[in-house]
Design a protein around this motif. Structure first.
Motif, PDB file in Angstrom:
ATOM      1  N   PHE A 122      37.293  36.766  34.055  1.00  0.00           N
ATOM      2  CA  PHE A 122      36.435  37.892  34.418  1.00  0.00           C
ATOM      3  C   PHE A 122      37.280  39.101  34.814  1.00  0.00           C
ATOM      4  CE2 PHE A 122      34.321  40.491  37.580  1.00  0.00           C
ATOM      5  CZ  PHE A 122      33.118  40.770  36.974  1.00  0.00           C
ATOM      6  N   LEU A 123      38.333  38.867  35.601  1.00  0.00           N
ATOM      7  CA  LEU A 123      39.172  39.974  36.053  1.00  0.00           C
ATOM      8  C   LEU A 123      39.861  40.653  34.879  1.00  0.00           C
ATOM      9  CD1 LEU A 123      40.253  41.590  38.397  1.00  0.00           C
ATOM     10  CD2 LEU A 123      42.054  39.889  38.712  1.00  0.00           C
ATOM     11  N   THR A 124      40.284  39.874  33.899  1.00  0.00           N
ATOM     12  CA  THR A 124      40.889  40.458  32.700  1.00  0.00           C
ATOM     13  C   THR A 124      39.907  41.405  32.018  1.00  0.00           C
ATOM     14  OG1 THR A 124      42.249  38.484  32.362  1.00  0.00           O
ATOM     15  CG2 THR A 124      41.960  39.951  30.477  1.00  0.00           C
ATOM     16  N   HIS A 125      38.664  40.946  31.888  1.00  0.00           N
ATOM     17  CA  HIS A 125      37.631  41.786  31.287  1.00  0.00           C
ATOM     18  C   HIS A 125      37.352  43.011  32.161  1.00  0.00           C
ATOM     19  CE1 HIS A 125      33.974  42.768  29.056  1.00  0.00           C
ATOM     20  NE2 HIS A 125      33.374  42.913  30.210  1.00  0.00           N
ATOM     21  N   ALA A 126      37.304  42.809  33.474  1.00  0.00           N
ATOM     22  CA  ALA A 126      36.992  43.909  34.389  1.00  0.00           C
ATOM     23  C   ALA A 126      38.065  44.992  34.334  1.00  0.00           C
ATOM     24  CB  ALA A 126      36.852  43.373  35.815  1.00  0.00           C
ATOM     25  N   LEU A 127      39.325  44.586  34.279  1.00  0.00           N
ATOM     26  CA  LEU A 127      40.415  45.559  34.236  1.00  0.00           C
ATOM     27  C   LEU A 127      40.357  46.409  32.974  1.00  0.00           C
ATOM     28  CD1 LEU A 127      43.280  43.284  35.570  1.00  0.00           C
ATOM     29  CD2 LEU A 127      42.483  45.382  36.660  1.00  0.00           C
ATOM     30  N   ALA A 128      39.878  45.825  31.879  1.00  0.00           N
ATOM     31  CA  ALA A 128      39.740  46.589  30.640  1.00  0.00           C
ATOM     32  C   ALA A 128      38.626  47.616  30.746  1.00  0.00           C
ATOM     33  CB  ALA A 128      39.479  45.643  29.467  1.00  0.00           C
ATOM     34  N   GLN A 129      37.609  47.330  31.560  1.00  0.00           N
ATOM     35  CA  GLN A 129      36.478  48.236  31.723  1.00  0.00           C
ATOM     36  C   GLN A 129      36.739  49.289  32.786  1.00  0.00           C
ATOM     37  OE1 GLN A 129      33.499  47.937  29.880  1.00  0.00           O
ATOM     38  NE2 GLN A 129      34.675  46.477  28.693  1.00  0.00           N
ATOM     39  N   CYS A 130      37.411  48.892  33.876  1.00  0.00           N
ATOM     40  CA  CYS A 130      37.645  49.799  35.005  1.00  0.00           C
ATOM     41  C   CYS A 130      39.012  49.481  35.601  1.00  0.00           C
ATOM     42  CB  CYS A 130      36.544  49.624  36.062  1.00  0.00           C
ATOM     43  SG  CYS A 130      36.767  50.676  37.519  1.00  0.00           S
ATOM     44  N   PRO A 131      40.041  50.255  35.257  1.00  0.00           N
ATOM     45  CA  PRO A 131      41.397  49.931  35.700  1.00  0.00           C
ATOM     46  C   PRO A 131      41.645  50.139  37.191  1.00  0.00           C
ATOM     47  CG  PRO A 131      41.377  51.998  34.490  1.00  0.00           C
ATOM     48  CD  PRO A 131      40.007  51.423  34.366  1.00  0.00           C
ATOM     49  N   THR A 132      40.740  50.843  37.880  1.00  0.00           N
ATOM     50  CA  THR A 132      40.926  51.082  39.310  1.00  0.00           C
ATOM     51  C   THR A 132      40.328  49.908  40.085  1.00  0.00           C
ATOM     52  OG1 THR A 132      40.746  53.464  38.934  1.00  0.00           O
ATOM     53  CG2 THR A 132      40.526  52.699  41.214  1.00  0.00           C
ATOM     54  N   VAL A 133      41.185  48.948  40.461  1.00  0.00           N
ATOM     55  CA  VAL A 133      40.734  47.708  41.068  1.00  0.00           C
ATOM     56  C   VAL A 133      41.508  47.449  42.359  1.00  0.00           C
ATOM     57  CG1 VAL A 133      40.540  45.204  40.795  1.00  0.00           C
ATOM     58  CG2 VAL A 133      40.078  46.710  38.858  1.00  0.00           C
ATOM     59  N   LEU A 134      40.764  47.063  43.382  1.00  0.00           N
ATOM     60  CA  LEU A 134      41.335  46.619  44.647  1.00  0.00           C
ATOM     61  C   LEU A 134      40.961  45.150  44.822  1.00  0.00           C
ATOM     62  CD1 LEU A 134      42.553  46.979  47.516  1.00  0.00           C
ATOM     63  CD2 LEU A 134      40.297  47.798  48.253  1.00  0.00           C
ATOM     64  N   VAL A 135      41.937  44.299  45.075  1.00  0.00           N
ATOM     65  CA  VAL A 135      41.686  42.872  45.266  1.00  0.00           C
ATOM     66  C   VAL A 135      41.629  42.579  46.761  1.00  0.00           C
ATOM     67  CG1 VAL A 135      42.522  40.529  44.855  1.00  0.00           C
ATOM     68  CG2 VAL A 135      42.840  42.298  43.103  1.00  0.00           C
ATOM     69  N   ALA A 136      40.562  41.908  47.183  1.00  0.00           N
ATOM     70  CA  ALA A 136      40.408  41.512  48.587  1.00  0.00           C
ATOM     71  C   ALA A 136      40.405  39.992  48.676  1.00  0.00           C
ATOM     72  CB  ALA A 136      39.117  42.085  49.168  1.00  0.00           C
ATOM     73  N   ILE A 137      41.362  39.426  49.402  1.00  0.00           N
ATOM     74  CA  ILE A 137      41.423  37.990  49.639  1.00  0.00           C
ATOM     75  C   ILE A 137      40.740  37.722  50.981  1.00  0.00           C
ATOM     76  CG2 ILE A 137      42.890  35.955  49.863  1.00  0.00           C
ATOM     77  CD1 ILE A 137      43.035  37.260  47.139  1.00  0.00           C
ATOM     78  N   THR A 138      39.617  37.010  50.955  1.00  0.00           N
ATOM     79  CA  THR A 138      38.818  36.790  52.161  1.00  0.00           C
ATOM     80  C   THR A 138      39.153  35.451  52.817  1.00  0.00           C
ATOM     81  OG1 THR A 138      37.036  35.747  50.908  1.00  0.00           O
ATOM     82  CG2 THR A 138      36.938  38.139  51.169  1.00  0.00           C
ATOM     83  N   CYS A 139      38.553  35.240  53.996  1.00  0.00           N
ATOM     84  CA  CYS A 139      38.630  33.959  54.717  1.00  0.00           C
ATOM     85  C   CYS A 139      40.057  33.592  55.109  1.00  0.00           C
ATOM     86  CB  CYS A 139      38.019  32.825  53.908  1.00  0.00           C
ATOM     87  SG  CYS A 139      36.313  33.106  53.387  1.00  0.00           S
TER      88      CYS A 139
END
Length: 633
Positions: A197-214
């Motif tokens: 999913f992230l691979t697909h998302a990066l192709a659609q919107c390159p401005t991504v912030l990853v949040a590691i929760t818990c």
């Protein structure tokens, strides 16, 4: 006031100054453009879509982020295929939007106003099992000061759940997102569905912030964060130190706020998330909007100065009669095009329908292939052992088909827009002997770069802008009157076609139970077929119907833009003709005074253009990621 707020305020002030300073020189079409651009800057909305696998802490993260515990329902079963958007409002409010039944388009209920604390009755599986109420979007408005800047937070359904419509709905949002927050848990390592999913998302919107929760649930979060950083950077194809990533604990922030504990608040990781979201992402998205406005207005000024530049050229070169004849001919040709509006509008519709035919045919082929591949898959081990994965793949293929159709239709509309704008443009080659830069005594007068009217460039800027902002018709937005025009009509129709089609089968079944009942494989496959095939067919019917709506919207919007284009150039040539007629009546002294007056007027235009150039440079600097934004947490 931060740098972005100052940039926006300066942009608004300059737009106001343009309308006042050039009131006598701007046609009505230019005034409308300026007003629209000002409204966009004033609204300043940018959509940050929060996505990730289900039960990774997305809702808890959002609650802690806006410091409204319980606003987004948590600790419940998987949510329905429903997105929830949070934006600024003067008073607390919430509106529930409903999808139409794919087989009964007129049956969609009107939007329903509710209290924010009532949204759980629409977005949770317990209160709305299988999304039987067909909720498509919930919008929440709150008077939270941080949201006043224009940020809209969009909480999407989790990917990878038993319900394939969740992933479909989330994927449909991606192309319109200004930025993404991808949420993953420190408790569970990144899985294959998340990375895909992230691979697909990066192709659609390159401005991504990853949040590691818990991160409060592991002894040492650093190894977990480092491993996630390494895997995500490899998927994204970027150096690890360029990946925006934060590690957070919603529980620690909630406790820190209750106990007024600044040290625990720092340990929660939310101060770093705040800096990224309200600082780096906000600056990047907001600055890009200013760049677009500066480009649009600069093109508009180039066009608006044309009558002045033409008159000045004629006076300085003393060729009023020759140029007057050229302008008179051009004005007559422009008036003729204006009078033939009905004919070229009819031709435009025919050409658009012809261009869309191939896209429509391919959409049908795509749905045929999806259905055929699914039928072939029914005889494989996957259908018996992991039917959820099979259904998810089908839903993903359906959304991909819709997105391809949208892209191809948009390209067809853009090609047609260029073709008709050139056909309906009347261009006069002005004399090349005069350098207006020297005459005006300024360093940069854009119109002298090309001694011809720039109406065609103005049209292209306006048309591309209207499409970028979803302005090609009301049906292209996800929801009429919504502040979040994210899902296009075609994708909205496809996702709406999925809602309630598959959920009835998967919501009440345990995957382990399906795996254990091998002997009932044929019955399971039949049940799966009876659910998925109708979903494919209903999605197809609605997608094709929405495709027709979208074609009509493009035609209407393009025709209106072209009509404005033809009218504006006719008015521009008429204004130029009046100027040249008046110039012929002046004696030598009056002409000298007029040249000085025009020099000053051209200087005003040049000064405004320089100010927009400086705004554009400031916006580019603000949008450029800093080294600090990429450092590891």
């Amino acid at each position: 006031m931060n740098a972005l707020d100052r940039l926006r305020q300066d942009t608004l002030s300059l737009l106001d100054h343009v309308q006042v300073a050039l009131a006598d020189d701007l046609p009505q079409s230019a005034v409308r453009t300026l007003t629209a651009e000002r409204e966009r800057v004033a609204a300043g909305r940018y959509h940050v879509v929060v996505c990730g696998e289900f039960r990774q802490g997305k809702s808890s993260l959002l609650n802690a982020l806006v410091e409204r515990i319980g606003l987004f329902p948590v600790d419940l079963d998987v949510t329905t295929a429903t997105a929830t958007a949070l934006h600024w409002a003067e008073t607390e409010q919430a509106v529930v939007h409903f999808a139409e039944d794919p087989d009964e388009p007129s049956a969609a209920p009107a939007p329903l106003s509710v209290r924010p604390d009532e949204i759980g009755g629409f977005v949770t599986e317990q209160a709305n099992p299988d999304n039987t109420r067909r909720v498509s979007l919930v919008e929440i408005g709150l008077p939270l000061e941080r949201l006043r800047s224009g940020l809209v937070l969009v909480d999407t359904p989790g990917i990878g759940s038993l319900n394939p419509a969740h992933t479909a709905a989330t994927r449909a949002f991606l192309p319109q997102a200004d930025a993404l927050i991808f949420v993953s848990s420190a408790v569970e390592p990144l899985g294959t569905p998340e990375l895909e999913f992230l691979t697909h998302a990066l192709a659609q919107c390159p401005t991504v912030l990853v949040a590691i929760t818990c991160i409060d649930k592991v002894v040492d979060p650093q190894p977990v964060v480092a491993a996630a950083r390494s895997r995500i950077a490899a998927v994204a194809g970027i150096p690890e130190d360029e990946l925006r990533m934060v590690a957070v604990s919603a529980l620690r922030k909630t406790t820190a706020l209750a106990d007024e504990d600044p040290e625990l608040l720092a340990e929660s990781g939310f101060p770093a998330l705040d800096r990224e979201l309200w600082g780096a992402l906000a600056s990047t998205c907001g600055a890009r909007q200013v760049v677009r406005v500066a480009d649009a207005v600069t093109t508009l000024l180039d066009d608006a100065i044309a009558p002045l530049a033409t008159e000045l050229t004629a006076l300085v070169d003393d060729n009023l009669d020759k140029l007057g004849t050229q302008i008179e001919t051009a004005r007559a040709e422009a008036d003729k095009l204006r009078a033939e509006t009905h004919g070229w509008r009819r031709s435009l519709r025919g050409d658009m329908e012809l261009a869309a035919r191939g896209v429509r045919d391919q959409l049908g082929v795509d749905f045929d292939q999806i259905a055929e591949q699914f039928r072939r898959s029914l005889g494989t081990d996957e259908a018996g052992s992991d039917p959820n994965a099979l259904a998810r793949r089908v839903s993903t293929q359906i959304v991909d088909a819709g997105q391809r159709a949208q892209r191809e239709l948009r390209l067809a509309a853009e090609h047609l827009a260029d073709r008709y704008a050139q056909r309906l443009s009347v261009v006069v080659d002005l004399p090349q002997g005069t350098d207006l830069v020297a005459v005006a005594g300024v360093h940069d007068v854009h119109p002298t770069r090309s001694n011809k009217p720039t109406r065609f460039a103005t049209f292209r800027t306006g048309w591309s802008g209207s499409m970028a902002y979803g302005g090609a018709g009301a049906a292209i937005g996800a929801v009429a009157g919504s502040v979040i025009p994210i899902v296009g009509a075609l994708l909205g129709g496809i996702v709406g076609g999925m809602v309630g089609q598959i959920t009835g089968w998967f919501a009440g079944r345990q995957e382990a139970q399906l795996q254990a009942e091998r002997r009932r494989r044929h019955e399971q496959e039949a049940a799966l077929r009876d659910r998925v095939i109708p979903m494919i067919e209903s999605s197809r019917r609605r997608a094709e119907r929405q495709f027709t709506y979208q074609v009509n919207d493009y035609v209407d919007a393009l025709a209106q833009a072209l009509e404005d284009h033809v009218a504006a150039q006719s008015e521009s040539y008429a204004a130029t003709e009046r100027r040249l007629t008046a110039a012929r009546a002046r004696d030598e002294r009056e002409r000298a005074e007029r040249i000085a007056e025009l020099n000053a007027r051209v200087g005003v235009f040049a000064g405004l253009q320089e100010q927009f150039d400086r705004l554009r440079d400031r916006a580019h600097d603000l949008a450029r990621p800093t080294d600090e934004a990429h450092r590891r947490p």
